[in-house]
Design a protein around this motif. Structure first.
Motif, PDB file in Angstrom:
ATOM      1  N   ASP A 147     -48.675 137.153  93.931  1.00 63.41           N
ATOM      2  CA  ASP A 147     -49.348 135.838  94.206  1.00 63.41           C
ATOM      3  C   ASP A 147     -50.169 135.363  93.258  1.00 63.41           C
ATOM      4  N   SER A 148     -50.466 136.082  92.359  1.00 64.83           N
ATOM      5  CA  SER A 148     -51.692 135.894  91.466  1.00 64.83           C
ATOM      6  C   SER A 148     -50.984 135.176  90.171  1.00 64.83           C
ATOM      7  N   GLY A 149     -49.595 135.446  90.069  1.00 58.97           N
ATOM      8  CA  GLY A 149     -48.650 135.097  89.077  1.00 58.97           C
ATOM      9  C   GLY A 149     -49.131 135.886  87.582  1.00 58.97           C
ATOM     10  N   LEU A 150     -49.722 136.641  87.854  1.00 58.06           N
ATOM     11  CA  LEU A 150     -49.937 137.737  86.371  1.00 58.06           C
ATOM     12  C   LEU A 150     -48.643 137.971  85.771  1.00 58.06           C
ATOM     13  N   ARG A 151     -48.534 137.859  84.414  1.00 58.65           N
ATOM     14  CA  ARG A 151     -47.338 138.423  83.892  1.00 58.65           C
ATOM     15  C   ARG A 151     -47.849 139.283  82.590  1.00 58.65           C
ATOM     16  N   GLY A 152     -47.069 140.246  82.508  1.00 60.71           N
ATOM     17  CA  GLY A 152     -47.466 141.441  81.568  1.00 60.71           C
ATOM     18  C   GLY A 152     -48.059 140.777  80.376  1.00 60.71           C
ATOM     19  N   THR A 199     -51.086 127.902  83.634  1.00 60.51           N
ATOM     20  CA  THR A 199     -50.090 126.796  83.971  1.00 60.51           C
ATOM     21  C   THR A 199     -49.293 127.429  85.365  1.00 60.51           C
ATOM     22  N   GLU A 200     -48.317 126.687  85.832  1.00 59.48           N
ATOM     23  CA  GLU A 200     -47.759 126.892  86.696  1.00 59.48           C
ATOM     24  C   GLU A 200     -46.862 128.291  86.515  1.00 59.48           C
ATOM     25  N   GLY A 201     -46.292 128.315  85.544  1.00 60.40           N
ATOM     26  CA  GLY A 201     -45.315 129.773  84.911  1.00 60.40           C
ATOM     27  C   GLY A 201     -45.978 130.607  84.115  1.00 60.40           C
ATOM     28  N   SER A 202     -47.264 130.423  84.027  1.00 66.13           N
ATOM     29  CA  SER A 202     -48.008 131.241  83.145  1.00 66.13           C
ATOM     30  C   SER A 202     -49.472 131.318  83.429  1.00 66.13           C
ATOM     31  N   SER A 203     -50.025 132.128  84.483  1.00 62.45           N
ATOM     32  CA  SER A 203     -51.156 132.162  85.257  1.00 62.45           C
ATOM     33  C   SER A 203     -52.336 132.726  84.412  1.00 62.45           C
ATOM     34  N   GLY A 204     -53.437 132.470  84.327  1.00 58.03           N
ATOM     35  CA  GLY A 204     -54.539 133.102  83.977  1.00 58.03           C
ATOM     36  C   GLY A 204     -54.935 132.897  82.440  1.00 58.03           C
ATOM     37  N   THR A 205     -55.291 133.796  81.819  1.00 56.57           N
ATOM     38  CA  THR A 205     -55.742 133.671  80.367  1.00 56.57           C
ATOM     39  C   THR A 205     -54.860 134.567  79.495  1.00 56.57           C
ATOM     40  N   LYS A 250     -55.801 131.959  57.379  1.00 56.93           N
ATOM     41  CA  LYS A 250     -56.543 130.941  56.630  1.00 56.93           C
ATOM     42  C   LYS A 250     -57.153 130.334  57.268  1.00 56.93           C
ATOM     43  N   ILE A 251     -58.272 130.895  57.915  1.00 54.61           N
ATOM     44  CA  ILE A 251     -58.787 129.811  58.911  1.00 54.61           C
ATOM     45  C   ILE A 251     -60.500 130.155  59.031  1.00 54.61           C
ATOM     46  N   ASN A 252     -61.175 129.337  59.400  1.00 59.23           N
ATOM     47  CA  ASN A 252     -62.769 129.517  59.141  1.00 59.23           C
ATOM     48  C   ASN A 252     -63.421 130.521  60.152  1.00 59.23           C
ATOM     49  N   ASN A 253     -62.952 130.423  61.428  1.00 58.36           N
ATOM     50  CA  ASN A 253     -63.157 131.486  62.456  1.00 58.36           C
ATOM     51  C   ASN A 253     -62.388 132.313  62.801  1.00 58.36           C
ATOM     52  N   THR A 254     -62.347 133.550  62.516  1.00 58.05           N
ATOM     53  CA  THR A 254     -61.350 134.882  62.995  1.00 58.05           C
ATOM     54  C   THR A 254     -61.928 135.439  63.727  1.00 58.05           C
ATOM     55  N   GLY A 255     -61.062 136.102  64.752  1.00 56.22           N
ATOM     56  CA  GLY A 255     -61.557 136.915  65.705  1.00 56.22           C
ATOM     57  C   GLY A 255     -60.819 137.230  66.972  1.00 56.22           C
ATOM     58  N   LEU A 256     -61.304 137.548  68.017  1.00 58.29           N
ATOM     59  CA  LEU A 256     -60.846 137.780  69.423  1.00 58.29           C
ATOM     60  C   LEU A 256     -61.214 136.447  70.293  1.00 58.29           C
ATOM     61  N   VAL A 257     -60.044 135.809  70.784  1.00 58.26           N
ATOM     62  CA  VAL A 257     -60.246 134.627  71.544  1.00 58.26           C
ATOM     63  C   VAL A 257     -59.597 134.946  72.836  1.00 58.26           C
ATOM     64  N   GLU A 258     -60.243 134.503  73.786  1.00 62.62           N
ATOM     65  CA  GLU A 258     -59.614 134.397  75.211  1.00 62.62           C
ATOM     66  C   GLU A 258     -59.496 132.979  75.798  1.00 62.62           C
ATOM     67  N   VAL A 259     -58.266 132.384  76.118  1.00 63.90           N
ATOM     68  CA  VAL A 259     -58.230 131.013  76.419  1.00 63.90           C
ATOM     69  C   VAL A 259     -57.223 130.913  77.635  1.00 63.90           C
ATOM     70  N   PRO A 260     -57.541 130.001  78.524  1.00 63.03           N
ATOM     71  CA  PRO A 260     -56.511 129.759  79.589  1.00 63.03           C
ATOM     72  C   PRO A 260     -55.066 129.390  79.080  1.00 63.03           C
ATOM     73  N   MET A 261     -53.996 129.872  79.663  1.00 61.52           N
ATOM     74  CA  MET A 261     -52.718 129.677  79.408  1.00 61.52           C
ATOM     75  C   MET A 261     -52.615 127.968  79.495  1.00 61.52           C
ATOM     76  N   GLY A 262     -51.935 127.528  78.352  1.00 60.36           N
ATOM     77  CA  GLY A 262     -51.505 125.927  78.485  1.00 60.36           C
ATOM     78  C   GLY A 262     -52.596 125.375  77.541  1.00 60.36           C
ATOM     79  N   THR A 263     -53.492 126.024  77.110  1.00 58.69           N
ATOM     80  CA  THR A 263     -54.419 125.786  75.757  1.00 58.69           C
ATOM     81  C   THR A 263     -53.614 125.221  74.625  1.00 58.69           C
ATOM     82  N   THR A 264     -53.682 124.267  73.695  1.00 58.19           N
ATOM     83  CA  THR A 264     -52.626 124.036  72.828  1.00 58.19           C
ATOM     84  C   THR A 264     -53.062 124.856  71.473  1.00 58.19           C
ATOM     85  N   LEU A 265     -52.080 124.900  70.694  1.00 57.29           N
ATOM     86  CA  LEU A 265     -52.236 125.703  69.450  1.00 57.29           C
ATOM     87  C   LEU A 265     -53.564 125.013  68.762  1.00 57.29           C
TER      88      LEU A 265
END
Length: 601
Positions: free
Chosen positions: A163-168, A347-353, A361-376
């Motif tokens: 029911d959570s919609g968690l995908r691998g 999102t509806e088809g991709s639950s969670g973060t 070539k980016i100023n801040n590199t590292g691990l980030v955790e964001v909700p599915m559906g966040t844009t690039l």
């Protein structure tokens, strides 16, 4: 002395990134300085796992203020103790500076890199001592396991995850609850759960950081999965190159056993669960679940045809459930907060973060955790702080070496499984590499294909031979020997390899090539038809000297100061020149020019 009387806690990141930057030496210096100032009884030092912002390590956070210090070295300790811990004054020079504004930000919660994230899998990483089971329990650890074992039956557990919609989170994105259901429904006197912590993607370190920073969360997730499918034994398959993660996981398992959270009759429920660690030798193909199981059994890590799938016939021929570290790390939240709360995120088809390893070539590199559906664009520009040195964005590669490269037109694409697949790339385990205008997309495709070709186990002909032929073509193109028909041949080979390879390694290996041809075909044509590398990366297709645009030059002399062979001459406030006979085309001058007046001839 009890923790309650400490007036300050100093958290020092001791994840692999910060340790490699000197965190242990920093901690030793702090211990000595506190002892010298007779403050050891007032200030507690806490070793934590990875905060995610690895490039800014070593990282130190001082509570109760929550002041975030970055790139702290042993020589900074006396000032921190004297000014902050004794006098309550922030050491401003060690605060984080936003790359675009140079604004100093004291609290990590106010740094864009952190405040725009939503952490579930990484919730405790950087906040607790990963080797202290009591700290995990204090934050609600093992409550989900207790609830499951004392209040829920196995089918209720599986239904909750469905029911959570968690995908691998390991790459394929298969619905986790459905996978558990298949294993639960399979007949067998013995069942297993496996945690895939092999994580072989270049630049990816999500699973490693979770195991280093919050190992009990993964153990709890596996315990719940075992109860749900009816397993009493499990394995964590972790590559031997992760010694710190393995060390902390070993201690976590030992402590959980001593607390009665692993072993026999857990929570007086008559449920038993034994957990082992299997160290992998570092083969990328062992990220594929059938190859991984072969490795656990002591065989060569090579995939086998499916069906039957592991849920029916897995480890030692028994029904087996396999998920990766991040997938299991989401399970306690789902049980504690409910499937509905988890499914509200994303999102509806991709639950969670989703956790991403943001690099390039980016100023801040590292691990980030964001909700599915966040844009690039949100990840790259708001969390990542935009591109280095104001360079122009060119592409972002998602999905690790098996993913694809997307151009600027796709920056508003929401990050979810289906959107990425439609665009010609994939979620993968979570690699995200940002490239600027100086990147050659043909060379990028060659780099990633070289990795997957080298890691092919060789069992099936399409992957073994097909990727080799594709790599030979790419090598020729980047060396100035490309010919008409090469692009079409790459497309044909790529399609055949994807449709006929035995496992996911071969089936996805052509993706970087196919996606770069799809979106950057003009660069391939420039290499083949014009014998030119537009980005100036491929040595055989670039000029062997640089020139200065005299109309653009402002005569600052910065270029001449870095030239190792004194090929640049001129007078201040007048245009400078480069002697082509002396220039060695090292490129040192180009990034120094403030007006972009230097380029290859």
């Amino acid at each position: 002395m009890k923790d309650s009387i400490y007036r300050s806690h100093v958290l020092i990141c001791t994840g692999t990134g910060c340790v490699s930057s000197g965190a242990k030496t920093l901690e030793e210096s702090l211990e000595e300085e506190l002892a010298a100032k007779d403050l050891s009884g007032e200030i507690k030092i806490v070793e934590t796992g990875c905060h995610g912002f690895c490039e800014k390590g070593p990282i130190m956070i001082v509570y109760p203020e929550g002041v975030f210090y970055c790139e702290v070295q042993a020589e900074d300790v006396p000032e921190i103790v004297e000014e902050h811990l004794l006098k309550g004054r922030t050491v401003e020079r060690l605060l984080f500076k936003e790359p675009m504004t140079d604004e100093q930000i004291p609290s990590y919660q106010d740094i864009d890199f952190y405040k725009k994230q939503q952490r579930i899998a990484l919730a405790n990483c950087g906040q607790i001592d990963p080797e202290a089971i009591d700290e995990y329990i204090a934050l609600g650890g093992y409550e989900a396991a207790g609830k499951v074992l004392t209040e829920m039956d196995a089918q209720e557990v599986v239904d909750t995850v469905k029911d959570s919609g968690l995908r691998g989170r390991g790459g394929g994105g298969f619905p986790t609850g459905l996978k558990w259901q298949f294993a639960k429904n399979s007949d067998g006197d013995k069942k297993y759960v496996i945690c895939n912590a092999d994580e072989g993607d270049p630049g990816a370190f999500m699973d490693r950081s979770i195991l280093e920073g919050d190992p009990h969360r993964v153990i709890e997730g596996m315990l719940i999965a075992a109860y749900g499918i009816g397993a009493d034994e499990g394995y964590v398959y972790a590559r031997a190159e992760y010694p710190l993660a393995i060390k902390r996981l070993e201690k976590a398992i030992k402590d959980a056993e001593e607390y009665g959270l692993l072993g026999k009759n857990i929570f007086s429920s008559n449920f038993d669960f034994k957990l082992h660690i299997k160290k992998g030798a570092g083969a990328f193909v062992c990220g594929e679940e059938t190859a991984l199981m072969n490795s656990i059994e002591g065989k060569r890590g090579m995939p086998i045809p499916r069906p039957p799938y592991p849920a029916k016939k897995g480890l030692w021929g028994k029904p087996t459930n396999i998920n990766n570290v991040e997938t299991y790390a989401n399970i306690p939240f789902i049980i504690n907060e409910g499937a509905a709360e988890f499914s509200k995120i994303g999102t509806e088809g991709s639950s969670g973060t989703k956790v991403f390893a943001l690099t390039g070539k980016i100023n801040n590199t590292g691990l980030v955790e964001v909700p599915m559906g966040t844009t690039l664009k949100e990840v790259i520009y708001e969390i990542g702080g935009g591109l280095n040195k104001g360079k122009k964005f060119k592409a972002v590669q998602t999905g690790g070496p098996s993913g694809g490269c997307l151009p600027e037109d796709y920056l508003d694409l929401p990050i979810d499984y289906d959107s990425l697949l439609d665009a010609g790339t994939m979620m993968g385990s979570g690699g995200m590499v940002v490239m600027d205008e100086d990147s050659c997309m043909v060379d990028v495709a060659r780099f990633f294909l070289n990795f997957t070709q080298s890691e092919s186990c060789g069992k099936c002909t399409p992957c073994r031979e097909g990727t080799k032929r594709m790599l030979e073509i790419l090598n020729r193109i980047t060396e100035g020997e490309g010919k008409e028909g090469d692009i079409e041949l790459l497309l044909e080979l790529g399609d055949h390899i994807k449709s006929t390879s035995l496992c996911g390694l071969g089936q996805s290996a052509p993706n970087p090539v196919l996606s770069t041809i799809r979106y950057f075909r003009d660069e391939y044509e420039a290499h083949i038809k014009d014998q030119n590398c537009p980005a100036g990366v491929c040595d055989e297709l670039t000029s062997d000297y640089y020139i200065i645009d005299e109309e653009a030059c402002i005569g600052c002399s910065k270029c001449s100061k870095v030239c190792p062979v004194d090929a640049i001459s001129g007078e201040i406030k007048n245009p400078f020149k480069i002697d082509p006979d002396v220039c060695i085309a090292c490129g040192a001058c180009e990034p120094e020019c403030p007006v972009d007046a230097i380029a290859q001839a």
